[in-house]
Design an enzyme around this catalytic site. Structure first.
Site, PDB file in Angstrom:
ATOM      1  N   ASN A 250      -8.300  14.349   7.221  1.00  0.00           N
ATOM      2  CA  ASN A 250      -8.464  13.228   8.141  1.00  0.00           C
ATOM      3  C   ASN A 250      -7.997  13.522   9.563  1.00  0.00           C
ATOM      4  O   ASN A 250      -7.144  14.379   9.775  1.00  0.00           O
ATOM      5  CB  ASN A 250      -7.636  12.023   7.646  1.00  0.00           C
ATOM      6  N   GLU A 328      -1.826   9.064  -3.162  1.00  0.00           N
ATOM      7  CA  GLU A 328      -2.415   9.330  -1.846  1.00  0.00           C
ATOM      8  C   GLU A 328      -2.825  10.793  -1.792  1.00  0.00           C
ATOM      9  O   GLU A 328      -1.999  11.682  -2.032  1.00  0.00           O
ATOM     10  CB  GLU A 328      -1.410   9.013  -0.747  1.00  0.00           C
ATOM     11  N   ASP A 353      -6.002  12.822  -6.076  1.00  0.00           N
ATOM     12  CA  ASP A 353      -7.144  11.915  -6.040  1.00  0.00           C
ATOM     13  C   ASP A 353      -6.902  10.779  -7.034  1.00  0.00           C
ATOM     14  O   ASP A 353      -6.391  11.000  -8.138  1.00  0.00           O
ATOM     15  CB  ASP A 353      -8.422  12.667  -6.408  1.00  0.00           C
ATOM     16  N   GLY A 354      -7.263   9.545  -6.647  1.00  0.00           N
ATOM     17  CA  GLY A 354      -6.957   8.391  -7.471  1.00  0.00           C
ATOM     18  C   GLY A 354      -7.554   8.456  -8.861  1.00  0.00           C
ATOM     19  O   GLY A 354      -6.881   8.174  -9.867  1.00  0.00           O
ATOM     20  N   ASP A 371      -7.351   0.614  -3.376  1.00  0.00           N
ATOM     21  CA  ASP A 371      -7.456   0.480  -1.915  1.00  0.00           C
ATOM     22  C   ASP A 371      -7.771   1.835  -1.285  1.00  0.00           C
ATOM     23  O   ASP A 371      -7.267   2.172  -0.223  1.00  0.00           O
ATOM     24  CB  ASP A 371      -6.148  -0.086  -1.357  1.00  0.00           C
TER      25      ASP A 371
END
Length: 526
Positions: A250, A328, A353-354, A371
């Site tokens: 990011n 996260e 990873d979720g 989320d």
């Protein structure tokens, strides 16, 4: 006047080196393009498609034109001059690229009515990247011409050139992603590969003892770009940034106002996490999600998409005995959470990873908050019927899943229909003053119907008032047959359409104000 061939070309090694570094630079520019566009248009699959398609068009046109030029003019100096021009253009991207993006978006805001982000990303990509990639596309056909001295070995030479180009492309793929962008940022990454290409062109002309003024001028321009463009700042208009940087995943930004600290990722104008300096409720969807631990007792909470921990901090404030685990994927975000957002020490954060975490996890939870976002859309693998079935399997009896649905549009209808296949009790409510819609899902309506009674018994007046508001205003959404699956989940296109509608609503409002009150009215409305 044609220059004599350089002695460097005698054993073809310099040609292979040119091919290698050209291939490396093409991939590095492509990856840099994604990072340059991400803060303004996101890094969704749609934007990646625009980048890849634009670059492939430029390379194809460069291949055709370069082959024709090589047939009509066998002077290698023409190729290396093009290489220097490409290098200087790439070096100028950190200086001019972000301003050009803002200018393109500004023009299109008043010029078109639909698909604003798609058109803005496409035209910005065309304006910034077509020229240097077109010039780099001329490299391979030109080198084939210069390297081939007889047809007997033509196949081997072409194979060697393609191999060097491919190897360079592989390195140019991994090096920016794992080394240069995380370490020194996108701007310097462009400058590094610009410098490599420039060096190859200058070495060629130095070996000839020619084009000295041209080469000196190119070096001066490159140095100027290095000095002016040596900045990682995308939000150049912001004056209150506490942090701006990049990770493997990011673009990251922390900005501060008089009353709050705000965290944003790839989309500059979004809010991924927030900290209210005075404490208390945030006024955003995180507050609404507190209904879930209120309903369940909130002893064990899992947050998929932790960000900098706004929901975790809220849960610790209002449910201090809660055991919270956050997932996260970006460890730099977790570091920012600890540095700027006072993430509670007893909140466990897993860098993963979720969905992969749920597949490996053996625990059960009272509340699971979903989320996770990839810029403007949820990741497709965390939007499917298979994923929500996995979430349900990790909920205790009487547990509640909460989903932050970032934008109001068809994307929410798809998510609701998909979730309804796993949960029989659903409620949704729109958060005030933002575009978020919050969904609560449970196995039975009896679980959700307790909210009003529990809200009345809260000690905190503000939280009690909000929970009662939710209990009196949430609704059971209509259920359709728009099911997202691991095989088909067009979440990015749906999210892009929703965002486009939001932008158009704001633009329509601004145009109405301008029509009635002129420019002063626009300025006073912000």
């Amino acid at each position: 006047m044609n220059l004599r061939p350089s002695p460097l070309l005698g054993n073809k090694n310099f040609l292979y080196a040119t091919e290698f570094f050209s291939g490396m630079s093409i991939m590095a520019v492509e990856l840099g393009a994604a990072r340059l566009l991400a803060p303004y248009f996101s890094s969704s699959q749609i934007v990646w498609t625009i980048i890849i398609g634009t670059i492939m068009i430029a390379l194809a046109l460069g291949n055709v034109w370069g082959g024709r030029r090589a047939d009509s003019d066998k002077n290698p100096a023409k190729l290396y001059r093009r290489l220097i021009f490409a290098a200087l253009w790439i070096g100028a991207i950190p200086v001019l690229g972000k301003y050009l993006i803002i200018a393109v978006a500004g023009v299109l805001i008043v010029a078109i009515d639909t698909n604003l982000l798609i058109w803005s990303a496409f035209i910005s990509c065309m304006a910034i990247f077509v020229a240097p990639l077109f010039l780099l596309g001329t490299v391979t056909p030109s080198l084939v011409k210069y390297a081939t001295d007889n047809l007997e070995h033509n196949g081997r030479i072409v194979g060697n050139l393609n191999a060097f180009n491919t190897i360079g492309s592989i390195i140019g793929t991994f090096l920016p992603t794992f080394v240069t962008i995380p370490a020194v940022g996108t701007a310097i990454t462009f400058l590094i590969f610009s410098g490599i290409l420039l060096s190859i062109g200058i070495i060629y002309f130095v070996s000839l003892g020619a084009k000295k003024i041209f080469c000196a001028g190119a070096v001066v321009i490159f140095i100027a770009c290095t000095i002016i463009g040596n900045s990682n700042s995308f939000a150049f208009w912001e004056k209150n940034l506490r942090y701006e940087g990049e990770s493997i995943y990011n673009y990251l930004q922390v900005r501060e106002t008089s009353d709050k600290i705000i965290f944003s990722t790839n989309v500059l104008f979004g809010v991924q996490s927030i900290k209210i300096k005075s404490g208390g409720l945030t006024g955003m969807y995180y507050d609404y999600a507190l209904a879930a631990p209120l309903l369940t007792g909130g002893k064990k909470i899992l947050i998929l998409g932790m960000g900098t921990g706004t929901f975790a901090e809220q849960c610790k404030k209002y449910f201090p005995s809660a055991q919270i685990t956050g997932v996260e994927i970006d460890d730099k975000i977790t570091a920012l959470a600890k540095k700027y957002f006072s993430l509670p020490e007893d909140v466990a954060v897993v860098t993963y990873d979720g969905r992969a975490f749920l597949q490996a996890d053996k625990n059960f939870y009272d509340v699971i908050l979903v989320d996770a976002f990839q810029d403007i859309s949820p990741p497709f693998q965390m939007s499917s019927i298979e994923f929500f079935s996995l979430v349900k399997s990790h909920l205790n009896s009487g547990g509640v899943m909460v989903v932050n649905m970032n934008m109001r549009g068809n994307i929410n209808e798809y998510l609701i229909d998909t979730i309804a296949k796993n949960f029989s009790a659903l409620r949704t409510i729109d958060a005030n003053n933002v575009t978020n819609r919050v969904l609560f899902a449970a196995a039975d309506d009896k679980i959700l119907n307790q909210l009003h009674a529990r809200a009345e018994n809260l000690d905190d007046e503000n939280l009690s008032r909000l929970m009662i508001h939710i209990a009196e205003n949430w609704t059971t959404p209509p259920i359709g047959e728009n099911i997202l699956s691991d095989d088909r989940a067009p979440v990015e296109m749906l999210s892009m359409r929703a965002l486009d509608n939001i932008i158009q609503q704001h633009l329509h409002r601004c145009k109405e104000i301008y029509r009635r009150e002129g420019l002063d009215g626009i300025l006073n409305s912000f």
